[in-house]
Enzyme design. Sequence first.
Site, PDB file in Angstrom:
ATOM      1  N   CYS A  48       3.304  -3.022   3.943  1.00  0.00           N
ATOM      2  CA  CYS A  48       2.452  -1.888   4.322  1.00  0.00           C
ATOM      3  C   CYS A  48       3.226  -1.101   5.375  1.00  0.00           C
ATOM      4  O   CYS A  48       4.446  -1.231   5.467  1.00  0.00           O
ATOM      5  CB  CYS A  48       1.068  -2.346   4.797  1.00  0.00           C
TER       6      CYS A  48
ATOM      7  N   HIS B 210       9.953 -23.326  10.522  1.00  0.00           N
ATOM      8  CA  HIS B 210       8.959 -23.940  11.414  1.00  0.00           C
ATOM      9  C   HIS B 210       7.531 -23.827  10.892  1.00  0.00           C
ATOM     10  O   HIS B 210       6.732 -24.719  11.112  1.00  0.00           O
ATOM     11  CB  HIS B 210       9.002 -23.270  12.793  1.00  0.00           C
TER      12      HIS B 210
ATOM     13  N   ARG C 223       7.295 -32.757  13.685  1.00  0.00           N
ATOM     14  CA  ARG C 223       6.524 -31.901  14.607  1.00  0.00           C
ATOM     15  C   ARG C 223       6.086 -30.582  13.940  1.00  0.00           C
ATOM     16  O   ARG C 223       4.982 -30.102  14.188  1.00  0.00           O
ATOM     17  CB  ARG C 223       7.302 -31.636  15.905  1.00  0.00           C
ATOM     18  N   HIS C 224       6.929 -30.068  13.088  1.00  0.00           N
ATOM     19  CA  HIS C 224       6.558 -28.819  12.412  1.00  0.00           C
ATOM     20  C   HIS C 224       5.477 -29.059  11.359  1.00  0.00           C
ATOM     21  O   HIS C 224       4.533 -28.283  11.216  1.00  0.00           O
ATOM     22  CB  HIS C 224       7.792 -28.160  11.782  1.00  0.00           C
TER      23      HIS C 224
ATOM     24  N   THR D 147       3.218  -1.355   8.662  1.00  0.00           N
ATOM     25  CA  THR D 147       3.745  -2.231   9.721  1.00  0.00           C
ATOM     26  C   THR D 147       3.931  -3.684   9.290  1.00  0.00           C
ATOM     27  O   THR D 147       4.595  -4.449   9.988  1.00  0.00           O
ATOM     28  CB  THR D 147       2.754  -2.265  10.900  1.00  0.00           C
ATOM     29  N   GLY D 148       3.271  -4.094   8.228  1.00  0.00           N
ATOM     30  CA  GLY D 148       3.224  -5.498   7.820  1.00  0.00           C
ATOM     31  C   GLY D 148       2.014  -6.207   8.424  1.00  0.00           C
ATOM     32  O   GLY D 148       1.599  -7.275   7.965  1.00  0.00           O
ATOM     33  N   ILE D 149       1.425  -5.598   9.434  1.00  0.00           N
ATOM     34  CA  ILE D 149       0.371  -6.291  10.202  1.00  0.00           C
ATOM     35  C   ILE D 149      -0.956  -6.391   9.436  1.00  0.00           C
ATOM     36  O   ILE D 149      -1.550  -7.473   9.333  1.00  0.00           O
ATOM     37  CB  ILE D 149       0.165  -5.601  11.570  1.00  0.00           C
TER      38      ILE D 149
ATOM     39  N   ASP E 142       0.874  -1.168   0.000  1.00  0.00           N
ATOM     40  CA  ASP E 142       0.000   0.000   0.000  1.00  0.00           C
ATOM     41  C   ASP E 142       0.916   1.223   0.000  1.00  0.00           C
ATOM     42  O   ASP E 142       2.141   1.093  -0.173  1.00  0.00           O
ATOM     43  CB  ASP E 142      -0.997  -0.033   1.186  1.00  0.00           C
TER      44      ASP E 142
HETATM   45  C1  RB5 Z   1      -1.780   2.884   6.421  1.00  0.00           C
HETATM   46  O1  RB5 Z   1      -1.814   4.134   7.039  1.00  0.00           O
HETATM   47  C2  RB5 Z   1      -1.422   1.812   7.435  1.00  0.00           C
HETATM   48  O2  RB5 Z   1      -2.459   1.622   8.318  1.00  0.00           O
HETATM   49  C3  RB5 Z   1      -1.047   0.530   6.704  1.00  0.00           C
HETATM   50  O3  RB5 Z   1       0.020   0.754   5.863  1.00  0.00           O
HETATM   51  C4  RB5 Z   1      -0.626  -0.652   7.563  1.00  0.00           C
HETATM   52  O4  RB5 Z   1       0.368  -0.287   8.475  1.00  0.00           O
HETATM   53  C5  RB5 Z   1      -1.703  -1.429   8.187  1.00  0.00           C
HETATM   54  O5  RB5 Z   1      -1.479  -2.422   8.883  1.00  0.00           O
END
Ligand code: RB5
Length: 148
Positions: free
Chosen positions: A65, A98, A133-134, A67-69, A8
């Site tokens: 993105c 793993h 196991r993995h 954070t990657g989250i 993004d």
């Molecule tokens: C965008 O502002 C931000 O929320 C996105 O890039 C990302 O970090 C979401 O997890």
Amino acid sequence: MKLAIASDHGGFELKNYIMESLVKEKYDIEDFGCDSAESCDYPDYALKVADAVACGNAEFGILVCGTGIGMSMAANKVRGIRAAVASSAEQAKLAREHNNANVLCIGGRILQKEQAEQIVKTFLTTYFTNEERHLRRVNKIMEIEKLK
Ligand code: RB5
């Protein structure tokens, strides 16, 4: 090795850096967007890469993105996807060894470019151990998916 990549706006700059680096190393990489640093919605891009990996058009996916989250949350909704957020090469290595992760998610607002490059290269060059196991645990993850 065929790769699918997307970001993004929060990961746009880092995605371009990673792509350049991977192209130099002769990886075959398809860019699913975004195409500028203009604000956009990460789930749209996570879905494109997750689909490419899930249907076998790409061996691995890379999502960037802020954070990657958010990318990992979205990608993990697609059947067959095991997306892992990594902020260190050690996490990237263990996500492969793993968890047999097939999508790597990284944060453009978290990582330095060189750090991210090391994480990506570690992910792409590390094999799943295939230890019983993995394998058993990864299969259990995929079983959870079947029930949903
Ligand atoms: C965008 O502002 C931000 O929320 C996105 O890039 C990302 O970090 C979401 O997890």
